[in-house]
Design a protein around this motif. Structure first.
Motif, short mmCIF file in Angstrom:
data_model
loop_
_atom_site.label_atom_id
_atom_site.label_comp_id
_atom_site.label_asym_id
_atom_site.label_seq_id
_atom_site.Cartn_x
_atom_site.Cartn_y
_atom_site.Cartn_z
N SER A 93 16.04 26.55 -50.72
CA SER A 93 16.14 27.36 -51.94
C SER A 93 15.27 26.78 -53.06
CB SER A 93 17.59 27.47 -52.39
OG SER A 93 18.09 26.22 -52.85
N ILE A 94 15.18 25.48 -53.10
CA ILE A 94 14.33 24.83 -54.11
C ILE A 94 12.86 24.99 -53.75
CG2 ILE A 94 13.66 22.58 -55.05
CD1 ILE A 94 16.64 21.77 -54.76
N ARG A 95 12.55 24.78 -52.50
CA ARG A 95 11.15 24.85 -52.05
C ARG A 95 10.54 26.23 -52.32
NH1 ARG A 95 12.06 22.58 -47.71
NH2 ARG A 95 11.17 20.51 -48.05
N SER A 96 11.34 27.28 -52.25
CA SER A 96 10.84 28.63 -52.46
C SER A 96 10.88 29.07 -53.92
CB SER A 96 11.65 29.63 -51.62
OG SER A 96 13.01 29.64 -52.03
N ALA A 97 11.38 28.20 -54.82
CA ALA A 97 11.46 28.54 -56.24
C ALA A 97 10.14 28.24 -56.94
CB ALA A 97 12.60 27.75 -56.90
N GLY A 98 10.05 28.65 -58.19
CA GLY A 98 8.86 28.37 -58.98
C GLY A 98 8.99 27.16 -59.87
N GLY A 99 10.24 26.66 -60.03
CA GLY A 99 10.43 25.52 -60.91
C GLY A 99 11.78 24.86 -60.69
N VAL A 100 11.89 23.65 -61.21
CA VAL A 100 13.13 22.86 -61.18
C VAL A 100 13.38 22.36 -62.59
CG1 VAL A 100 14.14 20.68 -60.39
CG2 VAL A 100 12.92 22.13 -58.78
N TYR A 101 14.66 22.35 -63.00
CA TYR A 101 15.02 21.85 -64.33
C TYR A 101 16.17 20.86 -64.18
CZ TYR A 101 15.63 22.08 -69.42
OH TYR A 101 15.69 21.78 -70.76
N PHE A 102 15.94 19.60 -64.59
CA PHE A 102 16.97 18.56 -64.59
C PHE A 102 17.66 18.52 -65.95
CE2 PHE A 102 14.07 16.90 -61.30
CZ PHE A 102 14.96 16.52 -60.32
N GLY A 121 15.18 3.78 -50.31
CA GLY A 121 14.11 4.17 -51.22
C GLY A 121 13.37 5.42 -50.81
N SER A 122 13.66 5.98 -49.65
CA SER A 122 12.96 7.20 -49.21
C SER A 122 13.61 8.44 -49.82
CB SER A 122 12.96 7.28 -47.69
OG SER A 122 14.29 7.36 -47.19
N ARG A 123 12.91 9.54 -49.73
CA ARG A 123 13.35 10.79 -50.36
C ARG A 123 14.34 11.55 -49.47
NH1 ARG A 123 7.18 12.64 -51.71
NH2 ARG A 123 6.73 11.06 -53.29
N THR A 124 15.35 12.08 -50.11
CA THR A 124 16.25 13.00 -49.42
C THR A 124 15.54 14.33 -49.20
OG1 THR A 124 17.11 13.81 -51.52
CG2 THR A 124 18.27 11.94 -50.50
N ALA A 125 16.17 15.20 -48.43
CA ALA A 125 15.58 16.52 -48.16
C ALA A 125 15.39 17.32 -49.44
CB ALA A 125 16.47 17.28 -47.18
N VAL A 126 16.34 17.25 -50.36
CA VAL A 126 16.23 17.98 -51.62
C VAL A 126 15.09 17.43 -52.47
CG1 VAL A 126 17.38 18.40 -53.84
CG2 VAL A 126 18.59 18.85 -51.69
N LEU A 127 14.97 16.11 -52.55
CA LEU A 127 13.89 15.54 -53.34
C LEU A 127 12.53 15.87 -52.73
CD1 LEU A 127 12.85 13.91 -55.69
CD2 LEU A 127 13.27 11.81 -54.39
N GLU A 128 12.44 15.86 -51.41
CA GLU A 128 11.17 16.22 -50.77
C GLU A 128 10.82 17.68 -51.07
OE1 GLU A 128 7.85 15.45 -49.53
OE2 GLU A 128 9.23 13.82 -49.02
N ALA A 129 11.82 18.54 -51.14
CA ALA A 129 11.58 19.94 -51.49
C ALA A 129 11.07 20.08 -52.92
CB ALA A 129 12.86 20.75 -51.30
N ILE A 130 11.61 19.26 -53.83
CA ILE A 130 11.14 19.28 -55.22
C ILE A 130 9.68 18.86 -55.28
CG2 ILE A 130 11.43 18.21 -57.49
CD1 ILE A 130 14.44 17.96 -56.80
N TRP A 131 9.32 17.82 -54.52
CA TRP A 131 7.93 17.39 -54.47
C TRP A 131 7.03 18.47 -53.86
CZ3 TRP A 131 5.00 13.63 -56.49
CH2 TRP A 131 5.63 12.55 -57.11
N ASP A 132 7.51 19.15 -52.85
CA ASP A 132 6.73 20.24 -52.26
C ASP A 132 6.44 21.32 -53.29
OD1 ASP A 132 6.58 19.03 -49.80
OD2 ASP A 132 8.18 20.24 -48.88
N LEU A 133 7.47 21.69 -54.06
CA LEU A 133 7.30 22.68 -55.12
C LEU A 133 6.25 22.23 -56.12
CD1 LEU A 133 10.13 24.45 -57.07
CD2 LEU A 133 8.47 23.08 -58.32
#
Length: 400
Positions: free
Chosen positions: A112-121, A138-150
């Motif tokens: 859902s994050i990967r297909s979005a246009g933005g992320v807001y913390f 220290g590695s990225r979780t799946a959600v963090l990797e999706a944020i980086w993809d976006l």
């Protein structure tokens, strides 16, 4: 939290090497200094625009918030008021009946994050963001990797307060007061911890800057971690950083830029530094982090200050340089003045350690100092004031 920060630090070197070969992100960052008002349309509208415009899907992560449900709903409502189609990602250690570590690896949330246009913390406690999004190694979780993809493909990552702190590769997360930070120093795993590094590894970011006098605490952190550039953003204000690494300031006030490229740390046990450079970027100003090229806002284009025709001539002094907006007032009074130096003093508050210690902040106009006055307001943009900080011996009054 400290044990977790130590684990993060242990895995940081491996992860930075693993991610070094990644393509440069094509997206933008919107780094907000906290206390963003709902009526600050220019900032909200820019987030929505960068996410794709009207109807843009923006993932709201209330991970840092003390009350994630309330903060997430409020932020999503504000974004939707300005045209977004915001949705809440239920990822937080403070959400009842949920496992944040499992949620951080949830492929449906990541998709859902990967297909979005933005992320807001949201704001809150930045340690909760890294705790949720970074694995113990220290590695990225799946959600963090999706944020980086976006971010890599051109989306926007926005964050306020705690959400701004995580933008650099190092963040304050268990900080003491500004004065105590200067007098006692900073340490990895205690005052400092790894951030998420969206801005890159060469720029340190801090927030609530002018309102809380935090420019001074940027100095020991930058020196400790080897940063040459630091950006501090004030409240109700944002820095927009695009793929070309151009910074644009939006909102109520501005940002401070610290440059330690020529700085020298002196001898002695107490904090001291000479030949640092401090600049103030006002709203509408642009500054390129790669080229170091500055572009004034439209109201300052023809407003370059002539040092031969100063507006002021009085000495400039602040007895509390760490006070609310004190550093900006000092810089503004100096830039258009017959005086070439200004002095600010910082002392310990009652109950703080090192009551005998103080610090002198000396601001000096030098050959490459430039000021721009606004034609529309009484504001200034200020480039390259020299900053020297040295310790002082403070004598306290004696009472029976």
């Amino acid at each position: 939290m400290r044990r977790f920060a130590g684990l993060l630090l242990a895995g940081l070197v491996w992860c930075m090497q693993a991610y070094a070969a990644e393509a440069a992100p094509q997206g933008s960052l919107v780094i907000i200094g906290g206390a963003l008002r709902a009526d600050n349309a220019v900032v909200w509208q820019r987030v929505v625009q960068l996410a794709g415009g009207a109807g843009a899907r923006i993932a709201v992560l209330p991970t840092a918030a003390a009350n994630p449900e309330r903060s997430g709903a409020n932020l999503a409502a504000n974004l939707n008021r300005y045209g977004a189609a915001a949705f809440i990602v239920p990822l937080s250690a403070r959400l009842k009946d949920r496992d944040f570590r499992r949620d951080a690896e949830d492929q449906a949330l990541a998709s859902s994050i990967r297909s979005a246009g933005g992320v807001y913390f949201t704001g809150g406690d930045q340690a909760l963001i890294t705790q949720a999004l970074v694995r113990p190694d220290g590695s990225r979780t799946a959600v963090l990797e999706a944020i980086w993809d976006l971010y890599r493909r051109g989306g926007v990552i926005a964050g306020t307060s705690a959400g701004a702190a995580v933008m650099s590769s190092t963040m304050y997360y268990n900080a003491r007061t500004v004065f105590a930070t200067m007098s006692e120093g900073v340490n990895d795993g205690r005052e400092l911890a790894p951030g998420l590094g969206f801005i890159g590894n060469d720029v340190f970011v801090d927030q609530h800057l002018l309102a809380r006098g935090r420019f001074a605490r940027m100095l020991p952190a930058m020196l400790k971690k080897g940063y040459k550039l630091g950006l501090g953003i004030d409240e109700n204000t944002a820095m927009v950083i695009n793929a070309a690494r151009e910074v644009e300031v939006l909102g109520y006030q501005g940002a401070l830029l610290l440059d330690l490229s020529q700085a020298v740390v002196g001898d002695g046990k107490d904090f001291n530094i000479s030949n640092a450079r401090i600049s103030y970027l006002d709203r509408g100003d642009r500054y390129n982090l790669s080229t170091r090229y500055y572009t004034p806002s439209a109201d300052k284009v023809d407003g370059k200050v002539d040092p031969q025709k100063p507006y002021l001539k009085d000495p400039v002094y602040s007895s509390d340089i760490l006070g609310h907006n004190a550093v900006l007032v000092t810089m503004e009074r100096l830039i258009d003045n017959a005086q070439t130096e200004a002095i600010g003093i910082a002392t310990a508050a009652p109950g703080e350690p090192r009551q005998e210690l103080g610090f002198e902040f000396k601001f000096t106009r030098v050959a490459d100092t430039v000021g721009y006055a606004s034609a529309a307001t009484e504001g200034y943009s200020i480039l390259n004031l020299r900053l020297d900080v040295r310790p002082l011996q403070i004598t306290r009054p004696w009472y029976k």
